[in-house]
Design a protein around this motif. Structure first.
Motif, PDB file in Angstrom:
ATOM      1  N   ARG A  60      -2.872   1.463   7.844  1.00 23.13           N
ATOM      2  CA  ARG A  60      -2.898   1.784   6.417  1.00 23.13           C
ATOM      3  C   ARG A  60      -2.453   0.557   5.633  1.00 23.13           C
ATOM      4  O   ARG A  60      -1.431  -0.038   5.939  1.00 23.13           O
ATOM      5  CB  ARG A  60      -1.970   2.949   6.094  1.00 23.13           C
ATOM      6  CG  ARG A  60      -1.907   3.271   4.603  1.00 23.13           C
ATOM      7  CD  ARG A  60      -0.911   4.342   4.305  1.00 23.13           C
ATOM      8  NE  ARG A  60      -1.535   5.648   4.533  1.00 23.13           N
ATOM      9  CZ  ARG A  60      -0.945   6.804   4.255  1.00 23.13           C
ATOM     10  NH1 ARG A  60       0.281   6.825   3.790  1.00 23.13           N
ATOM     11  NH2 ARG A  60      -1.572   7.928   4.477  1.00 23.13           N
ATOM     12  N   GLU A  61      -3.249   0.214   4.617  1.00 21.77           N
ATOM     13  CA  GLU A  61      -2.915  -0.899   3.743  1.00 21.77           C
ATOM     14  C   GLU A  61      -2.794  -0.346   2.333  1.00 21.77           C
ATOM     15  O   GLU A  61      -3.777   0.118   1.754  1.00 21.77           O
ATOM     16  CB  GLU A  61      -4.018  -1.955   3.808  1.00 21.77           C
ATOM     17  CG  GLU A  61      -3.665  -3.243   3.136  1.00 21.77           C
ATOM     18  CD  GLU A  61      -4.741  -4.292   3.351  1.00 21.77           C
ATOM     19  OE1 GLU A  61      -5.102  -4.949   2.353  1.00 21.77           O
ATOM     20  OE2 GLU A  61      -5.222  -4.443   4.478  1.00 21.77           O
ATOM     21  N   MET A  62      -1.577  -0.371   1.801  1.00 15.00           N
ATOM     22  CA  MET A  62      -1.326   0.197   0.480  1.00 15.00           C
ATOM     23  C   MET A  62      -1.860  -0.721  -0.615  1.00 15.00           C
ATOM     24  O   MET A  62      -1.801  -1.937  -0.506  1.00 15.00           O
ATOM     25  CB  MET A  62       0.174   0.415   0.260  1.00 15.00           C
ATOM     26  CG  MET A  62       0.817   1.381   1.255  1.00 15.00           C
ATOM     27  SD  MET A  62       0.077   3.015   1.305  1.00 15.00           S
ATOM     28  CE  MET A  62       0.611   3.688  -0.255  1.00 15.00           C
ATOM     29  N   SER A  80     -10.693   5.115   1.632  1.00 19.27           N
ATOM     30  CA  SER A  80      -9.769   4.520   0.677  1.00 19.27           C
ATOM     31  C   SER A  80      -9.844   5.244  -0.660  1.00 19.27           C
ATOM     32  O   SER A  80     -10.819   5.916  -0.973  1.00 19.27           O
ATOM     33  CB  SER A  80     -10.067   3.028   0.472  1.00 19.27           C
ATOM     34  OG  SER A  80     -11.287   2.841  -0.189  1.00 19.27           O
ATOM     35  N   CYS A 135      -4.654   3.613  -1.171  1.00 20.77           N
ATOM     36  CA  CYS A 135      -4.630   2.694  -0.031  1.00 20.77           C
ATOM     37  C   CYS A 135      -5.966   2.704   0.686  1.00 20.77           C
ATOM     38  O   CYS A 135      -6.873   3.452   0.327  1.00 20.77           O
ATOM     39  CB  CYS A 135      -3.539   3.098   0.955  1.00 20.77           C
ATOM     40  SG  CYS A 135      -3.841   4.683   1.759  1.00 20.77           S
TER      41      CYS A 135
END
Length: 131
Positions: free
Chosen positions: A115-117, A19, A78
């Motif tokens: 993927r987590e923005m 990240s 992210c």
């Protein structure tokens, strides 16, 4: 009548997580980079599930924005989680020993990815100021 014996089922999954986050504090902007290699061992016995997570390597780095390379600045803000094969995991582990700073910039050959923005720091700052 004989009772049926439940045989535990075991699965092993390998992950590479990384990240990048940007913070602003006291007028200074900094970038936090994080990377981790882990293995999850999950055992199922009937309907009961037990998961054990083993971390093999972790790296956390905080860099002032003015000292960050263009490559680091260009990384998406992210969290990314890659499920990788055991072979790819072992190669990433070798790479973590030789040049750990390079891991945050690579995308491995993966089985699954998520993927987590994160909110851009400018938007986050504005939302705090508007309260």
């Amino acid at each position: 009548m004989a009772q049926k014996q439940l045989v535990p089922q075991k699965s092993v999954t390998y992950y590479f997580l990384k990240s990048k986050d940007v913070q602003m504090e006291n007028g200074l902007t900094s970038i936090t980079l994080f990377a981790r290699l882990e293995r999850e061992i999950t055992c199922f016995t009937g309907r009961k599930k037990q998961t054990q997570v083993e971390t093999f390597w972790v790296e956390i780095d905080e860099i002032e924005m003015e000292h960050a390379t263009e490559k680091v600045k260009a990384l998406p803000t992210c969290m990314e989680k890659y499920e990788v094969s055991e072979q790819v995991f072992r190669h990433l582990l070798q790479l973590s020993n030789r040049c750990p700073n390079e891991l945050v910039g690579i995308i491995p050959y993966y089985v699954k990815a998520n993927r987590e923005m994160f909110l851009p720091w400018q938007e986050l700052e504005q939302s705090w100021q508007n309260r």
